[in-house]
Design an enzyme around this catalytic site. Structure first.
Site, PDB file in Angstrom:
ATOM      1  N   LYS A 226       1.106  -1.629  -0.232  1.00  0.00           N
ATOM      2  CA  LYS A 226      -0.236  -0.071  -0.161  1.00  0.00           C
ATOM      3  C   LYS A 226       0.631   0.778   0.128  1.00  0.00           C
ATOM      4  CE  LYS A 226      -4.439  -1.887   2.109  1.00  0.00           C
ATOM      5  NZ  LYS A 226      -5.178  -1.711   3.370  1.00  0.00           N
ATOM      6  N   ARG A 260      -3.119  -9.869   6.132  1.00  0.00           N
ATOM      7  CA  ARG A 260      -3.172  -9.928   4.099  1.00  0.00           C
ATOM      8  C   ARG A 260      -2.232  -9.552   3.733  1.00  0.00           C
ATOM      9  NH1 ARG A 260      -6.175  -6.688   0.696  1.00  0.00           N
ATOM     10  NH2 ARG A 260      -7.538  -7.838  -0.562  1.00  0.00           N
TER      11      ARG A 260
HETATM   12  C1  8Y4 Z   1      -1.490  -1.626  -4.033  1.00  0.00           C
HETATM   13  C2  8Y4 Z   1      -1.553  -2.713  -3.421  1.00  0.00           C
HETATM   14  C3  8Y4 Z   1      -1.826  -0.453  -3.788  1.00  0.00           C
HETATM   15  C4  8Y4 Z   1      -2.757  -2.980  -3.113  1.00  0.00           C
HETATM   16  C5  8Y4 Z   1      -2.818  -0.716  -2.754  1.00  0.00           C
HETATM   17  C6  8Y4 Z   1      -3.259  -1.749  -2.994  1.00  0.00           C
HETATM   18  C7  8Y4 Z   1      -8.171  -4.538   3.212  1.00  0.00           C
HETATM   19  C8  8Y4 Z   1      -8.944  -5.128   2.367  1.00  0.00           C
HETATM   20  C9  8Y4 Z   1      -8.061  -4.372   0.963  1.00  0.00           C
HETATM   21  C10 8Y4 Z   1      -7.699  -4.392   4.093  1.00  0.00           C
HETATM   22  C11 8Y4 Z   1      -9.256  -5.952   4.565  1.00  0.00           C
HETATM   23  C12 8Y4 Z   1      -5.398  -2.895  -1.346  1.00  0.00           C
HETATM   24  C13 8Y4 Z   1     -10.110  -5.674  -0.058  1.00  0.00           C
HETATM   25  C14 8Y4 Z   1      -6.854  -2.380  -0.670  1.00  0.00           C
HETATM   26  N1  8Y4 Z   1      -7.245  -3.589   2.025  1.00  0.00           N
HETATM   27  N2  8Y4 Z   1      -9.225  -5.733   3.337  1.00  0.00           N
HETATM   28  N3  8Y4 Z   1      -8.761  -5.090   1.069  1.00  0.00           N
HETATM   29  N4  8Y4 Z   1      -8.078  -5.223   5.047  1.00  0.00           N
HETATM   30  N5  8Y4 Z   1      -9.419  -6.989   5.591  1.00  0.00           N
HETATM   31  N6  8Y4 Z   1      -4.477  -1.745  -1.777  1.00  0.00           N
HETATM   32  O1  8Y4 Z   1      -6.304  -3.743   4.453  1.00  0.00           O
HETATM   33  O2  8Y4 Z   1      -5.446  -3.654  -1.062  1.00  0.00           O
HETATM   34  S1  8Y4 Z   1      -7.897  -3.800  -1.057  1.00  0.00           S
END
Ligand code: 8Y4
Length: 281
Positions: A226, A260
């Site tokens: 992130k 996660r």
């Molecule tokens: C690069 C990679 C940049 C991924 C942004 C992202 C969470 C989640 C997501 C979390 C739970 C993400 C579905 C966002 N984040 N579920 N989901 N907790 N429980 N962004 O932090 O990965 S998606």
């Protein structure tokens, strides 16, 4: 680690995980990418292949998502989301790994549970009308996440009086609503929702509060790749594996129950180091 609410294990569908070590949840996106203009068969097949690799690398749970919850993403309709997620669930159903579905839609939740999901990962913490009842009628585990705003709007300069107090109050209220709806405490995880309507300093405050937040319920942490990892390391999204594994290690040392992550192999290595060299409680 002990929790005021819930036992020292996590029940989700066919599985019952002791929480004496952190669980690793591998991320499986079933969203068509820019490389393939093929339909969903293409993206399902790729997702299944990826999921099997994450299982080999040591994931305990796979989190299957058919709607992008990234900042600025636009919503996906129910039919399309189900068409993405259900074939992947069916293919992985008998692979000996717990299957989570990342969705905020009760219709998708019900279909996913019928297709064999063990867990619902809901970034809206079962606030969608009917969501509590759908999960209560099953034996699924559930993750209740905090989000400020919606995926489309959440990046517009969020303001909190005290982010830790506000997020914890919300998660406590959602935990209690879930229990009141008939979902047993040992089926619940909470999640401060890193990046979901939070600035870097909000994310840092929440990360530091992890041991305290873990007293409410077992905590799931999602920081993998992130922007907070990018802000701290200065790395682009495809070079955040080391920073993400370091953050996962620290979260585990602070009592996180579930991590996660995209990079399961790197996370497993980091956890082995913690297990061998970390403090004994
Ligand atoms: C690069 C990679 C940049 C991924 C942004 C992202 C969470 C989640 C997501 C979390 C739970 C993400 C579905 C966002 N984040 N579920 N989901 N907790 N429980 N962004 O932090 O990965 S998606």
């Amino acid at each position: 680690m002990s929790f005021d609410a819930g036992a020292s294990f996590f029940r989700c569908g066919r599985f019952r995980f002791p929480l004496d070590r952190p669980l690793v949840m591998g991320i499986v996106n079933v969203t068509p990418d820019s490389f393939s203009d093929g339909g969903r068969l293409d993206s399902s097949e790729r997702a299944i292949e990826h999921a099997l690799r994450l299982r080999e690398e040591g994931a305990d749970i796979l989190d299957i998502g058919g709607e992008s919850t990234r900042p600025g993403a636009s919503p996906v309709d129910e039919q399309r989301e189900m068409a993405r997620v259900l074939p992947v669930l069916e293919a992985l159903r008998d692979q000996g790994i717990a299957l989570s579905v990342d969705t905020m839609k009760p219709v998708v939740m019900r279909a996913a549970i019928a297709a064999g999901a063990d867990m619902i990962n809901d970034v809206r913490a079962l606030e969608s009308p009917g969501a509590l009842d759908v999960v209560a009628a099953s034996d699924c585990g559930v993750c209740l996440m905090h989000m400020r705003g919606s995926p489309r709007t959440m990046q517009s300069e969020p303001v909190y009086d005290d982010v830790v107090v506000e997020v914890a109050a919300y998660l406590r209220a959602r935990r209690d609503a879930a229990i009141a709806a008939g979902i047993a405490a040992e089926r619940l995880l909470i999640d401060p929702g890193f990046g979901f309507g939070k600035t870097l300093s909000h994310n840092i405050g929440l990360f530091r509060a992890l041991p305290w937040m873990s007293r409410l319920a077992p905590v799931l942490i999602g920081v993998s790749r992130k922007s907070m990892i990018g802000a701290i390391t200065g790395r682009a999204v495809d070079r955040r594996e080391v920073g993400s594994a370091a953050a996962a290690l620290l979260a585990a040392a602070r009592g996180a129950a579930v991590l996660r992550v995209h990079d399961v192999a790197a996370t497993m290595d980091a956890l082995k180091i913690l297990e061998a060299l970390g403090d004994r409680e």
